[in-house]
Scaffold this active site. Structure first.
Site, PDB file in Angstrom:
ATOM      1  N   ASP A 310       0.863  -1.171   0.000  1.00 33.97           N
ATOM      2  CA  ASP A 310       0.000   0.000   0.000  1.00 33.97           C
ATOM      3  C   ASP A 310       0.910   1.235   0.000  1.00 33.97           C
ATOM      4  O   ASP A 310       2.105   1.142   0.303  1.00 33.97           O
ATOM      5  CB  ASP A 310      -0.891  -0.030   1.251  1.00 33.97           C
ATOM      6  CG  ASP A 310      -1.706   1.230   1.414  1.00 33.97           C
ATOM      7  OD1 ASP A 310      -2.346   1.635   0.425  1.00 33.97           O
ATOM      8  OD2 ASP A 310      -1.693   1.808   2.504  1.00 33.97           O
ATOM      9  N   ASP A 505      -2.047  -0.568   5.917  1.00 35.35           N
ATOM     10  CA  ASP A 505      -2.316  -0.018   7.237  1.00 35.35           C
ATOM     11  C   ASP A 505      -3.744   0.488   7.411  1.00 35.35           C
ATOM     12  O   ASP A 505      -4.190   0.702   8.529  1.00 35.35           O
ATOM     13  CB  ASP A 505      -1.353   1.142   7.544  1.00 35.35           C
ATOM     14  CG  ASP A 505      -1.724   2.401   6.774  1.00 35.35           C
ATOM     15  OD1 ASP A 505      -2.035   2.281   5.567  1.00 35.35           O
ATOM     16  OD2 ASP A 505      -1.718   3.489   7.371  1.00 35.35           O
ATOM     17  N   ASP A 509      -7.342  -1.631   3.348  1.00 35.19           N
ATOM     18  CA  ASP A 509      -6.398  -2.717   3.091  1.00 35.19           C
ATOM     19  C   ASP A 509      -6.804  -4.021   3.769  1.00 35.19           C
ATOM     20  O   ASP A 509      -6.263  -5.081   3.441  1.00 35.19           O
ATOM     21  CB  ASP A 509      -4.993  -2.334   3.589  1.00 35.19           C
ATOM     22  CG  ASP A 509      -4.452  -1.101   2.900  1.00 35.19           C
ATOM     23  OD1 ASP A 509      -4.618  -1.000   1.673  1.00 35.19           O
ATOM     24  OD2 ASP A 509      -3.874  -0.239   3.586  1.00 35.19           O
TER      25      ASP A 509
END
Length: 635
Positions: A310, A505, A509
């Protein structure tokens, strides 16, 4: 978390087996071998019955595990009167399964933290007043009050003049966004400004956040179970064991030799060495700030070939930082930062807090602001040392200066400009963006050295921002503007290249973390949802921890395999000796204990694994762990 029913059951089986062996030995020492034999049988039967149940379940799943060898050895020992040997095997087998259960005990995650992030109630305008109602009573068209700091409970539209929302947990956009009347609002966003009214457009069960929860649950349910390393060796070991035992009985006509072979063959090296090595690896990884939720996750971590990252809060810091200061009207950079930070002390805006933090980091002394007025999402006006100061967006500040005709400074994609005016004159600008984490490039290079063949970026942020931020990292691909379900689809498509690790995080996600072969969450400041869904949590706010974690996982698995190979080798030699009549069943059981001790000592070498030296490899201090966790969202 408290122990599960399965953990308590396995503990009880081990307790009965140890009690039976110990009590039987006591009776044997005092000359009551008849009672000793009965006590040993009583200690063996619970373990044997539990073993048969597990075998039936395994066969129902189409699996053949080590349980069959252990069941054969205990059954044969009881049938032919070798009760002491059976009791020893029962203790070792139940001890091994208990240890494995302990190692796996925290691998399953509950969703309660994810679900509890959204309030159980909403504040609804009703009959000229406000009333707290359960979320399931909120209907489309209801007008809700969203206070500062509240998490938006349902999807809706802004009914006030405006709203200022932090959507980073959902979209990956690191900076809060300003919404006007009628703008759509996603549930799961956080109100970063003043209270505003929201008109619900969907019931809670159909809102964005509820959809993410369902995605996580579906991903966890569909995720392939992690196979035990020991079970992958079991079929060959079973064939060898049965072949030697039958050959010994066939050629000698002595069934006791077959019993001795089976006792020596009890797969305790496999049952014990693997979990010991992996549990030691878990402990060692935690020493470096990497919490791995079970031996299966550590084993899978050692086989990863593709990494998906990410962006916001993972590859980048997730907090806006000053990248440069543009001066005007004769002020230097330090003066601009000092005036802006002094006034921003009165604001809770994330950008304002970042400016204050930057000033303090430079050691600047900040005076107390006076007569402060803040327009949420726009800027702040006040007095610093009897001088009128305005800080905020460029348009907001230009409306309050004497010479508004100023060109917009050139900024890169994804950056924001904070303007400063002092006494009616434009003083300068602070250009802010969310930069890469320090050492990100070195971390990626190190992971490639460890065998990660493919590294991708998956973000909900804009493509131009993602491309600018990751320039020079040498990623194998960038996927931008992704929704949570699209991240899951990307992960599933990449699985054809081998096991996939996902690092993230935010709440957005969580589904991908749950679906990945290994999901890694930034636990220090990341969303609790991602920490719950992940297999691995980085306890400190440092992405470079994943490097040592990967090295420890690979080394632990290698040590486990070495222990298995050595244990099987010694066991085969012992089986041959038993088949030739050199070992009785009890002697075989004792020899097996010596082998067990040897492989366990070898497996414990995992406690001394040292990742490749580097500037970022020092274990985090207890203080840094406490600090990072206290600033995060993990409970």
């Amino acid at each position: 978390m408290e122990a599960t029913a399965s953990d308590r059951f396995k503990t009880g089986i081990l307790f009965l087996a140890v009690l039976g062996l110990s009590a039987g030995l006591a009776f044997y020492v005092f000359g009551r071998s008849d009672i000793a034999s009965l006590v040993w049988i009583a200690g063996v039967l619970p373990a044997l019955l539990a073993l048969f149940v597990e075998i039936l379940r395994s066969i129902g799943r189409g699996e053949i595990g080590l349980d069959i060898v252990a069941a054969l050895s205990m059954t044969a020992a009881l049938v032919f009167g070798e009760t002491l040997a059976a009791a020893v095997v029962a203790v070792m087998y139940s001890g091994g399964t208990f240890l494995e259960s302990f190692a796996e005990g925290r691998a399953r995650r509950e969703m309660h933290t994810l679900l509890s992030r959204v309030p159980r109630t909403a504040t609804r305008h009703q009959n000229g007043g406000l009333q707290d109602v359960p979320l399931d009573e909120v209907a489309p068209g209801d007008r809700l009050l969203i206070r500062q700091g509240d998490v938006v409970p349902v999807d809706g539209t802004v009914s006030s003049d405006g709203a200022f929302l932090d959507t980073s947990a959902l979209t990956g956009e690191s900076l809060p966004v300003r919404l006007t009347r009628g703008s759509d609002v996603m549930s799961g966003s956080t109100n970063a400004g003043e209270a505003f009214d929201l008109t619900a457009t969907r019931p809670a069960k159909d809102s964005t956040y509820a959809g993410i929860v369902r995605l996580v649950e579906q991903a966890q349910a569909s995720k392939a179970p992690m196979s035990r390393l020991a079970d992958r060796w079991s079929l060959g070991f079973l064939v060898i064991t049965v072949s030697i035992a039958l050959a010994a009985w066939w050629f000698t006509g002595d069934p006791i030799r077959a019993v001795a072979v089976l006792v020596v063959a009890t797969p305790c090296p496999l049952i014990l060495a693997v979990p010991v090595a992996l549990v030691a690896g878990l402990s060692r990884a935690a020493h470096f700030g990497v919490l791995i939720k079970g031996a299966g996750a550590l084993e899978s971590m050692a086989r990863i070939s593709t990494l998906i990252l990410d962006k916001t809060g993972t590859l980048t810091d997730g907090r806006p930082q000053i990248v440069r200061i543009v001066t005007a009207d004769g002020m230097d950079e330090t003066q601009i930062l000092r005036f802006a930070a002094a006034l921003d002390q009165a604001s809770k805006h994330p950008v304002a807090q970042a400016i204050v933090a930057a000033a303090k980091l430079r050691g600047l002394t900040l005076p107390v602001p006076q007569d402060v007025a803040e327009i949420p999402g726009e800027g702040v006006v006040g007095f610093i040392e009897d001088r009128q100061v305005v800080v905020g967006g460029l348009g907001f500040v230009l409306q309050r200066v004497q010479e508004p005709a100023v060109s917009h400074p050139d900024i890169e994609a994804g950056a924001v400009v904070v303007a400063l005016a002092v006494d009616g004159q434009l003083a300068g600008h602070l250009v802010m963006s969310d930069p890469l984490r320090e050492g990100a490039a070195d971390m990626i290079a190190r992971l490639r050295e460890q065998g990660i063949a493919r590294i991708l970026l998956a973000t909900g942020d804009r493509a131009d921002v993602a491309t600018r931020v990751t320039a020079g990292l040498g990623l194998d691909g960038i996927r931008a503007d992704l929704t949570p379900d699209q991240k899951v689809l990307l992960l599933l498509s990449e699985r054809k290249n081998g096991p996939v690790m996902m690092i993230g995080d935010g709440v957005n996600d969580a589904p991908a973390l749950a679906a990945a072969d290994v999901g890694v969450a930034m636990g220090a400041r990341g969303a609790a949802a991602s920490a719950e869904a992940a297999d691995v949590v980085l306890l400190v706010d440092r992405l470079d921890r994943i490097g040592p974690g990967m090295e420890i996982a690979r080394a632990s698995r290698r040590i486990a395999v070495e222990s298995v190979v050595a244990g099987i080798g010694f066991s085969v030699l012992g089986m041959i000796a038993a088949a030739l009549g050199y070992l009785t069943p009890v002697q075989g059981a004792l020899l097996q204990e010596v082998i067990d001790v040897a492989v366990i000592l070898n497996a414990l070498r995992a406690l001394r694994i040292s990742p490749r030296p580097g500037l970022s490899d020092a274990p985090p201090s207890e203080h840094s762990l406490k600090t990072d966790l206290s600033q995060g969202t993990m409970a």
